[in-house]
Design an enzyme around this catalytic site. Structure first.
Site, PDB file in Angstrom:
ATOM      1  N   LYS A   1       0.832  -1.210   0.000  1.00  0.00           N
ATOM      2  CA  LYS A   1       0.000   0.000   0.000  1.00  0.00           C
ATOM      3  C   LYS A   1       0.864   1.257   0.000  1.00  0.00           C
ATOM      4  O   LYS A   1       1.555   1.551   0.965  1.00  0.00           O
ATOM      5  CB  LYS A   1      -0.914   0.042   1.243  1.00  0.00           C
ATOM      6  CG  LYS A   1      -2.000   1.119   1.087  1.00  0.00           C
ATOM      7  CD  LYS A   1      -2.716   1.446   2.354  1.00  0.00           C
ATOM      8  CE  LYS A   1      -2.030   2.503   3.183  1.00  0.00           C
ATOM      9  NZ  LYS A   1      -1.870   3.810   2.495  1.00  0.00           N
TER      10      LYS A   1
ATOM     11  N   GLY B   1       7.047   4.500   8.508  1.00  0.00           N
ATOM     12  CA  GLY B   1       6.214   5.687   8.710  1.00  0.00           C
ATOM     13  C   GLY B   1       6.396   6.225  10.111  1.00  0.00           C
ATOM     14  O   GLY B   1       7.438   5.993  10.742  1.00  0.00           O
ATOM     15  N   SER B   2       5.383   6.907  10.602  1.00  0.00           N
ATOM     16  CA  SER B   2       5.506   7.556  11.910  1.00  0.00           C
ATOM     17  C   SER B   2       5.453   6.539  13.047  1.00  0.00           C
ATOM     18  O   SER B   2       4.881   5.454  12.910  1.00  0.00           O
ATOM     19  CB  SER B   2       4.396   8.590  12.081  1.00  0.00           C
ATOM     20  OG  SER B   2       3.151   7.936  12.110  1.00  0.00           O
ATOM     21  N   THR B   3       6.030   6.917  14.180  1.00  0.00           N
ATOM     22  CA  THR B   3       6.044   6.024  15.342  1.00  0.00           C
ATOM     23  C   THR B   3       4.620   5.750  15.827  1.00  0.00           C
ATOM     24  O   THR B   3       4.281   4.614  16.188  1.00  0.00           O
ATOM     25  CB  THR B   3       6.910   6.639  16.458  1.00  0.00           C
ATOM     26  OG1 THR B   3       8.271   6.614  15.994  1.00  0.00           O
ATOM     27  CG2 THR B   3       6.822   5.863  17.747  1.00  0.00           C
TER      28      THR B   3
ATOM     29  N   GLY C   1       3.084   3.302  13.592  1.00  0.00           N
ATOM     30  CA  GLY C   1       3.785   2.025  13.805  1.00  0.00           C
ATOM     31  C   GLY C   1       3.211   1.273  15.002  1.00  0.00           C
ATOM     32  O   GLY C   1       3.022   0.048  14.960  1.00  0.00           O
TER      33      GLY C   1
ATOM     34  N   GLU D   1       9.811   0.450  10.685  1.00  0.00           N
ATOM     35  CA  GLU D   1      10.852   1.486  10.619  1.00  0.00           C
ATOM     36  C   GLU D   1      10.119   2.802  10.821  1.00  0.00           C
ATOM     37  O   GLU D   1       9.313   3.204   9.981  1.00  0.00           O
ATOM     38  CB  GLU D   1      11.569   1.411   9.267  1.00  0.00           C
ATOM     39  CG  GLU D   1      12.935   2.073   9.314  1.00  0.00           C
ATOM     40  CD  GLU D   1      12.879   3.502   8.867  1.00  0.00           C
ATOM     41  OE1 GLU D   1      12.811   4.380   9.751  1.00  0.00           O
ATOM     42  OE2 GLU D   1      12.873   3.741   7.654  1.00  0.00           O
TER      43      GLU D   1
ATOM     44  N   CYS E   1      13.500  10.040   7.598  1.00  0.00           N
ATOM     45  CA  CYS E   1      13.354   9.493   8.948  1.00  0.00           C
ATOM     46  C   CYS E   1      14.663   9.572   9.721  1.00  0.00           C
ATOM     47  O   CYS E   1      14.673   9.714  10.931  1.00  0.00           O
ATOM     48  CB  CYS E   1      12.795   8.085   8.910  1.00  0.00           C
ATOM     49  SG  CYS E   1      13.648   7.072   7.737  1.00  0.00           S
TER      50      CYS E   1
ATOM     51  N   GLU F   1       9.799  14.873  16.513  1.00  0.00           N
ATOM     52  CA  GLU F   1      10.196  14.826  15.104  1.00  0.00           C
ATOM     53  C   GLU F   1       9.376  15.840  14.316  1.00  0.00           C
ATOM     54  O   GLU F   1       8.151  15.822  14.371  1.00  0.00           O
ATOM     55  CB  GLU F   1       9.947  13.411  14.562  1.00  0.00           C
ATOM     56  CG  GLU F   1      10.392  13.247  13.133  1.00  0.00           C
ATOM     57  CD  GLU F   1      10.225  11.811  12.630  1.00  0.00           C
ATOM     58  OE1 GLU F   1       9.167  11.209  12.900  1.00  0.00           O
ATOM     59  OE2 GLU F   1      11.143  11.308  11.958  1.00  0.00           O
TER      60      GLU F   1
HETATM   61  P1  ADP Z   1       2.139  10.466   8.054  1.00  0.00           P
HETATM   62  O1  ADP Z   1       1.458  10.748   9.362  1.00  0.00           O
HETATM   63  O2  ADP Z   1       3.364  11.222   7.875  1.00  0.00           O
HETATM   64  O3  ADP Z   1       1.255  10.515   6.853  1.00  0.00           O
HETATM   65  P2  ADP Z   1       1.961   7.640   8.564  1.00  0.00           P
HETATM   66  O4  ADP Z   1       2.915   6.909   9.393  1.00  0.00           O
HETATM   67  O5  ADP Z   1       0.610   7.865   9.152  1.00  0.00           O
HETATM   68  O6  ADP Z   1       2.658   8.986   8.150  1.00  0.00           O
HETATM   69  O7  ADP Z   1       1.791   6.943   7.153  1.00  0.00           O
HETATM   70  C1  ADP Z   1       2.654   5.972   6.618  1.00  0.00           C
HETATM   71  C2  ADP Z   1       1.832   4.905   5.945  1.00  0.00           C
HETATM   72  O8  ADP Z   1       0.997   4.285   6.928  1.00  0.00           O
HETATM   73  C3  ADP Z   1       0.891   5.407   4.858  1.00  0.00           C
HETATM   74  O9  ADP Z   1       0.843   4.457   3.811  1.00  0.00           O
HETATM   75  C4  ADP Z   1      -0.448   5.482   5.579  1.00  0.00           C
HETATM   76  O10 ADP Z   1      -1.554   5.365   4.721  1.00  0.00           O
HETATM   77  C5  ADP Z   1      -0.358   4.273   6.495  1.00  0.00           C
HETATM   78  N1  ADP Z   1      -1.246   4.332   7.677  1.00  0.00           N
HETATM   79  C6  ADP Z   1      -1.675   5.430   8.343  1.00  0.00           C
HETATM   80  N2  ADP Z   1      -2.459   5.080   9.391  1.00  0.00           N
HETATM   81  C7  ADP Z   1      -2.553   3.722   9.384  1.00  0.00           C
HETATM   82  C8  ADP Z   1      -3.199   2.747  10.218  1.00  0.00           C
HETATM   83  N3  ADP Z   1      -3.932   3.101  11.275  1.00  0.00           N
HETATM   84  N4  ADP Z   1      -3.050   1.437   9.906  1.00  0.00           N
HETATM   85  C9  ADP Z   1      -2.291   1.059   8.860  1.00  0.00           C
HETATM   86  N5  ADP Z   1      -1.657   1.920   8.044  1.00  0.00           N
HETATM   87  C10 ADP Z   1      -1.770   3.242   8.287  1.00  0.00           C
END
Ligand code: ADP
Length: 485
Positions: free
Chosen positions: A179, A232-234, A237, A254, A288, A388
């Site tokens: 995705k 992506g973000s903590t 994660g 990560e 990151c 961050e």
């Molecule tokens: P940002 O907040 O900078 O957009 P995210 O960590 O939320 O970064 O996004 C990184 C990825 O995780 C994207 O592909 C986003 O669609 C996906 N994502 C965001 N929220 C969720 C969630 N609750 N479950 C699974 N994937 C998610």
């Protein structure tokens, strides 16, 4: 680039582009001029079910399951060749959708090609071992794919993140539902169009654009997914880790960072300033491993700050990412742009000194551009020191000596990157050993290489990507005990 091409906008399932079952779409916005490029299909929970079913069927299908590892590697080499042939188109799409300077998009694509080839070479070098146990007995191990893998990736390096994840997963014989981030799906959809051309059987790689909370969550919690790999973000994660516990999925995460860069008194200040600038200001600070906290020994602090600010003035040319010579394009989205500006306000209201930037700098009145931002007089209790920011935004703080430098570097919930500038070999290795981070750069910053493990400690992640360590995340070991007695 003068070449005509068609942008795919569907969901890529079973080697075909299809529409979303719910009719939902995501508008993709060009951050340079704030205009919509196009909209792409957004996967519903039902679409995720279809993609996962396709990946499961492909995993069990003889065309993939029984393919010789050498042939699997060959498909990956072919994919790398196709990416190389289409590099100009892919780089153009990446810069459109993400806003990063065109030269940087080309740099990312080189990394994509290298990573795919590196793992293609591993496909036929994966094997277990034989272990003599007692008289008449021995055991051997099989290295088998984990199964159906969900790969959820961010918007800062769309193509590179896709390659880091697809490379090891495919080399080990897994199948994938990937995705892209909702902000930047376009280059990955173009990559999807190359998958059938490379000869991959249907269902081996599926791409499901969609929103995090819907499509992302559906993947992370899906009972028929065996592994979830996320960058992506903590905060996200942690949500993914929780969702993945439903069937105890294997996970690789990560996540975020607030990486320190330490400049000791004997460092080459000019070089340190150059690397420090690149470490935080490249990719609009959306890295990151961005070295977002610069810690400088107090007796060279003023000199360093002066050099760093000079570097900002001479190197950080903000402008149209398609124009040659641009160092910094727009932030990826309005939301990110606003978030960074709110950190500027926070820094000012907490009493730090804004020495540079901190303001929008639009192009012809448009675009999510922010002038490179430097704060001094920063305390470790301040939000701008602890959180961050993910933008061209840095804090520069003095330290007295080695012990204090290490304590300050480690005073964070994160542990991704870290950098040390010194000419003293002993000091460099001593600090490198004690710093709480997955990666340390000595006299450089933000180096990553497809041959070297990448990942974090503490709340910066679990597991490693790239290198041989990256493969380990995509296979499982089966032990087979044999009794000859
Ligand atoms: P940002 O907040 O900078 O957009 P995210 O960590 O939320 O970064 O996004 C990184 C990825 O995780 C994207 O592909 C986003 O669609 C996906 N994502 C965001 N929220 C969720 C969630 N609750 N479950 C699974 N994937 C998610």
């Amino acid at each position: 680039n003068g070449k005509k091409f068609t942008l795919p906008t569907g969901l890529f399932i079973n080697n075909e582009f299809v529409k979303s079952s719910s009719g939902a779409k995501i508008a993709s916005i060009n951050p340079t001029n704030e205009q919509e490029i196009c909209s792409v299909e957004a996967a519903s929970v039902e679409d995720i079910d279809k993609a996962v079913a396709a990946a499961r069927a492909a995993l069990n299908h003889e065309s993939w399951r029984d393919m010789s590892p050498t042939d699997r590697g060959r498909l990956m080499y072919k994919l790398a060749d196709l990416v190389e042939q289409e590099e100009d188109t892919l780089a153009t799409i990446e810069t459109w959708d993400n806003g990063k300077p065109l030269g940087d998009s080309h740099g990312d694509l080189l990394e994509v090609i290298n990573t795919l080839r590196y793992y293609a070479g591993y496909a036929d070098k994966i094997h277990g071992e034989t272990i003599p146990t007692t008289n008449q007995k021995f055991a051997y191990t099989l290295k088998q794919p984990i199964g159906v893998c969900a790969q959820i990736i961010p918007w800062n390096y769309p193509m590179a993140m896709a390659a880091w994840k697809l490379g090891p997963a495919l080399a080990c014989g897994n199948t994938v539902v990937l995705k892209p981030a909702e902000q930047t799906p376009l280059s990955i959809l173009y990559l999807a169009s190359l998958i059938p051309k490379a000869g991959f059987p249907p269902g081996v790689v599926n791409i499901t654009n969609g929103f995090g909370k819907e499509a992302g969550h559906a993947l992370a919690s899906h009972l028929d997914i065996d592994k979830v790999a996320f960058t992506g973000s903590t905060m996200t994660g942690k949500q993914i880790m929780k969702a993945a516990s439903v069937n105890m999925k294997n996970i690789t995460l990560e996540t975020g960072g607030k990486s320190p860069l330490l400049v000791f008194e004997d460092a080459d200040i000019e070089q340190a300033a150059k690397w420090a600038h690149a470490g935080i200001m490249s990719n609009m600070g959306q890295i990151c491993t961005a070295t977002s906290r610069i810690l400088v020994q107090e007796n060279i602090y003023d000199k360093f700050v002066e050099k760093f600010r000079q570097e900002v003035k001479t190197t950080s040319k903000v402008g149209d990412p398609f124009e040659e010579g641009t160092f910094q394009g727009p932030q990826v989205t309005k939301a990110q742009y606003e978030r960074i500006l709110s950190f500027v306000e926070s820094g000012k209201s907490e009493g730090a000194t804004l020495t540079d930037g901190g303001v929008p700098c639009p192009l012809n009145g448009k675009g999510y551009f922010i002038a490179p931002t430097v704060f001094t007089n920063v305390k470790n209790s301040m939000k701008i020191y602890r959180e961050e920011v993910f933008g061209p935004f840095v804090v520069i703080v003095p330290f007295k000596a080695e012990e204090e430098a290490i304590a300050m570097a480690n005073d964070t919930t994160y542990g991704l990157g870290s950098a040390i500038f010194t000419q003293n070999l002993e000091l460099a290795h001593r600090v490198a050993a004690r710093i709480e981070a997955g990666m340390v750069w000595i006299n450089s910053s933000n180096d990553s290489d497809f041959r070297v493990p990448f990942g974090g400690v503490k709340q910066s992640g679990i597991g490693r990507e790239l290198g041989e360590a990256g493969l380990a995340g995509y296979m499982q070991t089966k032990a087979i005990h044999v009794n000859l007695g």
